[in-house]
Design a protein around this motif. Sequence first.
Motif, mmCIF file in Angstrom:
data_model
loop_
_atom_site.group_PDB
_atom_site.id
_atom_site.type_symbol
_atom_site.label_atom_id
_atom_site.label_comp_id
_atom_site.label_asym_id
_atom_site.label_seq_id
_atom_site.Cartn_x
_atom_site.Cartn_y
_atom_site.Cartn_z
ATOM 1 N N THR A 22 0.903 -1.177 0.163
ATOM 2 C CA THR A 22 0.067 -0.029 -0.100
ATOM 3 C C THR A 22 0.744 1.270 -0.107
ATOM 4 O O THR A 22 0.610 2.193 -0.821
ATOM 5 N N ASP A 23 2.021 1.401 0.913
ATOM 6 C CA ASP A 23 2.986 2.438 0.722
ATOM 7 C C ASP A 23 3.295 2.340 -0.608
ATOM 8 O O ASP A 23 3.668 3.798 -1.179
ATOM 9 N N ARG A 24 3.794 1.514 -1.454
ATOM 10 C CA ARG A 24 4.369 1.590 -2.748
ATOM 11 C C ARG A 24 3.343 2.220 -3.739
ATOM 12 O O ARG A 24 3.611 3.133 -4.504
ATOM 13 N N MET A 25 2.050 1.822 -3.542
ATOM 14 C CA MET A 25 1.110 2.578 -4.398
ATOM 15 C C MET A 25 0.815 3.992 -4.177
ATOM 16 O O MET A 25 0.710 4.868 -4.943
ATOM 17 N N ILE A 26 0.945 4.185 -2.788
ATOM 18 C CA ILE A 26 0.838 5.628 -2.223
ATOM 19 C C ILE A 26 1.909 6.626 -2.914
ATOM 20 O O ILE A 26 1.589 7.700 -3.611
ATOM 21 N N ALA A 27 3.308 5.753 -2.963
ATOM 22 C CA ALA A 27 4.260 6.602 -3.387
ATOM 23 C C ALA A 27 4.122 6.726 -5.039
ATOM 24 O O ALA A 27 4.702 7.733 -5.374
ATOM 25 N N VAL A 28 3.740 5.789 -5.796
ATOM 26 C CA VAL A 28 3.373 5.862 -7.196
ATOM 27 C C VAL A 28 2.352 7.229 -7.345
ATOM 28 O O VAL A 28 2.675 8.130 -8.044
ATOM 29 N N LEU A 29 1.380 7.580 -6.477
ATOM 30 C CA LEU A 29 0.417 8.557 -6.888
ATOM 31 C C LEU A 29 0.997 9.740 -6.178
ATOM 32 O O LEU A 29 0.779 10.840 -6.738
ATOM 33 N N ALA A 30 1.526 9.808 -5.028
ATOM 34 C CA ALA A 30 2.363 10.946 -4.614
ATOM 35 C C ALA A 30 3.396 11.615 -5.388
ATOM 36 O O ALA A 30 3.390 12.714 -5.699
ATOM 37 N N GLY A 163 -1.764 -15.767 -5.358
ATOM 38 C CA GLY A 163 -0.356 -15.474 -5.870
ATOM 39 C C GLY A 163 0.646 -15.061 -4.555
ATOM 40 O O GLY A 163 0.251 -14.659 -3.691
ATOM 41 N N SER A 164 2.030 -15.244 -5.020
ATOM 42 C CA SER A 164 2.902 -14.945 -4.055
ATOM 43 C C SER A 164 3.866 -13.726 -4.458
ATOM 44 O O SER A 164 4.271 -13.151 -3.796
ATOM 45 N N THR A 165 3.259 -12.920 -5.662
ATOM 46 C CA THR A 165 3.985 -11.849 -5.873
ATOM 47 C C THR A 165 2.852 -10.433 -5.428
ATOM 48 O O THR A 165 1.744 -10.458 -5.738
ATOM 49 N N ASP A 166 3.512 -9.717 -4.610
ATOM 50 C CA ASP A 166 2.928 -8.415 -4.184
ATOM 51 C C ASP A 166 3.208 -7.411 -5.115
ATOM 52 O O ASP A 166 4.322 -7.288 -5.725
ATOM 53 N N PHE A 167 2.561 -6.282 -5.045
ATOM 54 C CA PHE A 167 2.799 -5.023 -5.728
ATOM 55 C C PHE A 167 4.032 -4.436 -5.396
ATOM 56 O O PHE A 167 4.765 -3.852 -6.098
ATOM 57 N N LYS A 168 4.805 -4.513 -3.992
ATOM 58 C CA LYS A 168 6.075 -4.208 -3.728
ATOM 59 C C LYS A 168 7.234 -4.968 -4.366
ATOM 60 O O LYS A 168 8.143 -4.748 -4.324
ATOM 61 N N ASP A 169 6.757 -6.467 -4.917
ATOM 62 C CA ASP A 169 7.648 -7.099 -5.367
ATOM 63 C C ASP A 169 7.797 -6.834 -6.831
ATOM 64 O O ASP A 169 9.038 -7.291 -7.295
ATOM 65 N N LEU A 170 7.210 -5.969 -7.207
ATOM 66 C CA LEU A 170 7.399 -5.552 -8.857
ATOM 67 C C LEU A 170 8.606 -4.594 -9.064
ATOM 68 O O LEU A 170 8.726 -3.766 -8.347
ATOM 69 N N LYS A 171 9.500 -5.154 -10.046
ATOM 70 C CA LYS A 171 10.802 -4.239 -10.322
ATOM 71 C C LYS A 171 10.427 -3.200 -11.094
ATOM 72 O O LYS A 171 10.914 -2.124 -10.822
ATOM 73 N N GLU A 172 9.200 -2.903 -11.726
ATOM 74 C CA GLU A 172 8.949 -1.727 -12.217
ATOM 75 C C GLU A 172 7.295 -1.481 -12.231
ATOM 76 O O GLU A 172 6.578 -2.307 -12.028
#
Length: 202
Positions: A22-30, A163-172
Motif C-alpha cells: 500500500t505504501d508503494r502504491m501511495i508513493a506512485v500517486l504521490a 499468488g505470491s507476488t505483491d505490488f511491492k515485489d514488482l521491479k517496475e
Amino acid sequence: MPLIAQPINCTLKRSGGEESSTDRMIAVLAKEFEAKGVTIAPTIRVADHNVLPGVTSDEGDGDDWPKLRERILAADILILGTPIWMGQAGSVAKRVLERMDAFLDETDDAGRMPSYSKVAVAAIVGNEDGAHFVSAQLFQSLNDVGWTIPSVAACYWVGEAMGSTDFKDLKETPDKVAKTATMVAANAAHLAGLLQREPYPG
C-alpha cells in the motif's frame, strides 16, 4: 495557496516490519501529485496509532483519532490507501471511514461538513479480485461524509489470486498503473484547486 495531499496507509501492518505494498502504491500517486505542484504530507500509517472503535471524533482516553483527524482536515486532498482482504476493503480502512461518520453532525452554519470542498482518491492493492468493489465501498462512504470524488479517482493493482507476488515485489510499475496514477493526480489536483478557490456554498 498551494494544495496539500494527506496520504493514509490502511495496511494491517505496523511500521518497522514487512514493507507495505500500500505504501508503494501511495508513493506512485504521490510522485504524480508532486509533478502537479501538490505538497505531500507525511503518510499516516493508521496501524501505528490507537484509533478506537466508534463514530465520534473523540472516543476518550487513549484515542489517537483526534490528532489524525486534524492532520486529515488540514489537507485539500485525501489519498486513502488500503489492501484488499477477503475481497473487500481492509478493516483498518473501514475503521477510518467509521470515525469520519462524525462529520455528519459537525456541520457549519451552511450545513457543510468539515470535509466539504476537499477531494478524496484511493490507492488499492491486492492479490485477488475486488478492486472495483473496494472502490465502490470507499467512494460511497467518503461521499456520504462530505468528500468530493473526482473522475478517475482510484489507482489499483491486483495480482494473481492466491499468488505470491505483491505490488511491492514488482521491479517496475506497470504501464497501466502509471498512466492511471497520472490521470488520478491530474484530475484530483484540478478539482481541489477549483474547490479551494470557490468552496461549495452549502
